[in-house]
Write an enzyme that holds these catalytic residues in place. Structure first.
Site, mmCIF file in Angstrom:
data_model
loop_
_atom_site.group_PDB
_atom_site.id
_atom_site.type_symbol
_atom_site.label_atom_id
_atom_site.label_comp_id
_atom_site.label_asym_id
_atom_site.label_seq_id
_atom_site.Cartn_x
_atom_site.Cartn_y
_atom_site.Cartn_z
ATOM 1 N N HIS A 1 0.852 -1.198 0.000
ATOM 2 C CA HIS A 1 0.000 0.000 0.000
ATOM 3 C C HIS A 1 0.882 1.240 0.000
ATOM 4 C CE1 HIS A 1 0.084 1.401 4.314
ATOM 5 N NE2 HIS A 1 0.266 0.118 4.601
ATOM 6 N N GLU B 1 -5.503 1.797 2.005
ATOM 7 C CA GLU B 1 -5.339 0.645 2.885
ATOM 8 C C GLU B 1 -5.606 1.020 4.329
ATOM 9 O OE1 GLU B 1 -2.926 -2.072 5.586
ATOM 10 O OE2 GLU B 1 -2.923 0.099 5.329
ATOM 11 N N GLU B 2 -5.112 2.196 4.722
ATOM 12 C CA GLU B 2 -5.212 2.604 6.122
ATOM 13 C C GLU B 2 -6.651 2.838 6.562
ATOM 14 O OE1 GLU B 2 -2.931 2.352 8.131
ATOM 15 O OE2 GLU B 2 -0.990 2.671 7.164
#
Length: 476
Positions: free
Chosen positions: A127, A173-174
């Site tokens: 990511h 992604e986070e």
């Protein structure tokens, strides 16, 4: 790496937090001399990986100090990676995340080296986004930079490939693995079946970290574990990261996964400190999701070992005889059935849909160009690489022409163009018969990367619709 909380439907045994790499010195990160097959893989330049990290850090510094998926810092990171890959000869696709992502999130970035068996894809991803608290150098500039230099090294070495290699840098992604989830979710079942393994690299330079392998006993993990074993590192299972990074998006669809990680907020045990060095009782990454996740938060020895282990895995899984000079047209045209959104098609992509009133040739979606009954031009196209080993190459597709025009005069036309040059043309005169197989000869373009475009042009009155589906490349 995303912070994930255990809820019903998640892995209840998940350890919250991710980690970092050991500070104590351990064996060299170069390819192990005791393993002849490892010597076939190139040594990845740590200096080059660090240079990529410098660029990610600069992108954050210019844009409020972070590279969150919705920020200009993230978009600048995407632009940097894309520019490097394109200069190396990759065809690179920016894939907007049109569902499930945070509003305003930037795109995924996908790059595939056009050699090897397209029905056997080995995919490597990381990511590219970070959290808003800081520049995200370990999480996950480290994985992104190591992956980028591996992709560039593969292009420079240009070995014969028996299998296909695809690289990806994920958005959002986070915020919940959203970019990778969108990618896998929108692939057709056929396209998913071509991915034989996915490898993920998330936080591979943690200052107080350990050496962790995802699904360490699996067949997919074998080359990753073998490389670190050859360095005497005695890697362990990545329990902390289970279900918390982009490999989980692939696992959910039954695709084998593995990867490297070096830990987040979980704490190093005394046994691990004795084995790897570092401080027991302290977090693997002391700056996990904090403003101090800067260039000073990078363990260079661990980063070097991870980058070289990626190369070893690429070479083990994909490099070998039978790929480089063969005619392997399968999968050259991306999303040829239009079932997986619009990427990598460009142009008038609004024409791609599950149109009511007409059945697709295959699946549920197709491209409907023209049919407006007024002066208009619509087109869709993509960049493809015709395999060098093909003495004959044909662009095959199914075309349905319906018209309100009459007579033998061509008022409305449908053309196939390569790099702007017209190869074939049909018109309202060819209407009728439903879906009909058509083709255009691409033999002259073997070994070249070209842009293929389908264009419909209508005059001022009476519609002609050109329905396009199931585009592919065949050859011998």
């Amino acid at each position: 790496m995303k912070r994930r909380f255990a809820t019903a439907g998640t892995l209840l045994a998940l350890v919250l937090g991710f980690g970092t790499l050991p500070a104590a010195a351990t064996p060299s990160g170069t390819s192990p001399a005791s393993t002849p097959t490892a010597l076939a893989a190139p040594d990845i330049s740590l200096t080059a990986v660090r240079a990529h990290l410098d660029e990610f850090s600069a992108a954050a510094a210019r844009n409020g100090g972070n590279r969150r998926s919705t920020s200009q810092g993230y978009r600048d990171s995407v632009a940097y990676v894309k520019g490097k890959l394109q200069a190396a000869g990759y065809t690179v696709t920016e894939q907007p995340c049109t569902s499930g992502c945070t509003s305003g999130a930037g795109p995924n970035l996908i790059a595939e080296w056009p050699q090897g068996d397209a029905s056997a894809v080995y995919m490597f991803g990381a990511h590219l986004d970070g959290v808003s608290a800081g520049p995200g150098m370990n999480d996950n500039g480290s994985g992104s930079a190591a992956l980028l230099e591996n992709a560039l090294t593969l292009a420079r070495e240009n070995p014969d490939l028996r299998n296909r290699v695809r690289f990806a840098w994920w958005t959002d992604e986070e915020q919940g693995l959203n970019g990778s989830d969108f990618y896998v979710r929108t692939l057709s079942s056929t396209e998913r079946s071509r991915i034989k393994a996915y490898y993920n690299f998330d936080m591979v330079a943690s200052l107080n970290g350990g050496y962790f392998v995802n699904h360490i006993t699996s067949a997919a993990a074998a080359p990753m574990k073998a490389y670190w074993d050859s360095l005497g590192l005695q890697p362990e299972e990545n329990t902390e990261g289970a279900g918390r990074s982009d490999d989980y998006s692939f696992e959910r669809y039954g695709i084998p996964t593995s990867g490297y990680a070096m830990g987040a907020s979980a704490r190093k045990t005394s046994a691990q400190a004795a084995k790897w060095g570092g401080t027991s009782g302290a977090a693997y990454d002391p700056c996990y999701h904090r403003s101090c996740d800067t260039l000073s938060n990078i363990h260079t020895t661990g980063l070097d070992r991870a980058a070289d282990g990626i190369a070893y895995t690429v070479w083990q899984q994909a490099v070998g005889t039978g790929g480089g000079g063969t005619c392997d047209p399968a999968g050259v045209v991306g999303n040829g059935g239009f079932e997986s959104g619009t990427a990598p098609w460009t142009g008038t992509t609004a024409v791609i849909a599950a149109h009511s009133g007409r059945a697709a040739h295959g699946g549920t979606r197709f491209a409907w160009l023209g049919g407006n009954g007024s002066t208009s031009t619509e087109s869709v196209g993509q960049t493809v690489t015709v395999p060098a080993g093909c003495t004959r190459a044909s662009l095959d597709f199914w075309l349905w022409i319906e018209t309100a025009e009459s007579g033998s005069r061509a008022y409305d036309t449908f053309s196939v163009r390569v790099n702007g040059s017209t190869l074939a043309t049909w018109s309202n005169v060819h209407a009728g018969g439903g879906w009909t197989h058509r083709s255009a000869d691409l033999s002259a373009y073997a070994g070249q990367t070209v842009t293929v475009t389908f264009t419909a042009t209508e005059d001022y009155s009476l519609q002609t619709g050109f329905l396009l589906d199931d585009v592919s490349l065949s050859g011998a």
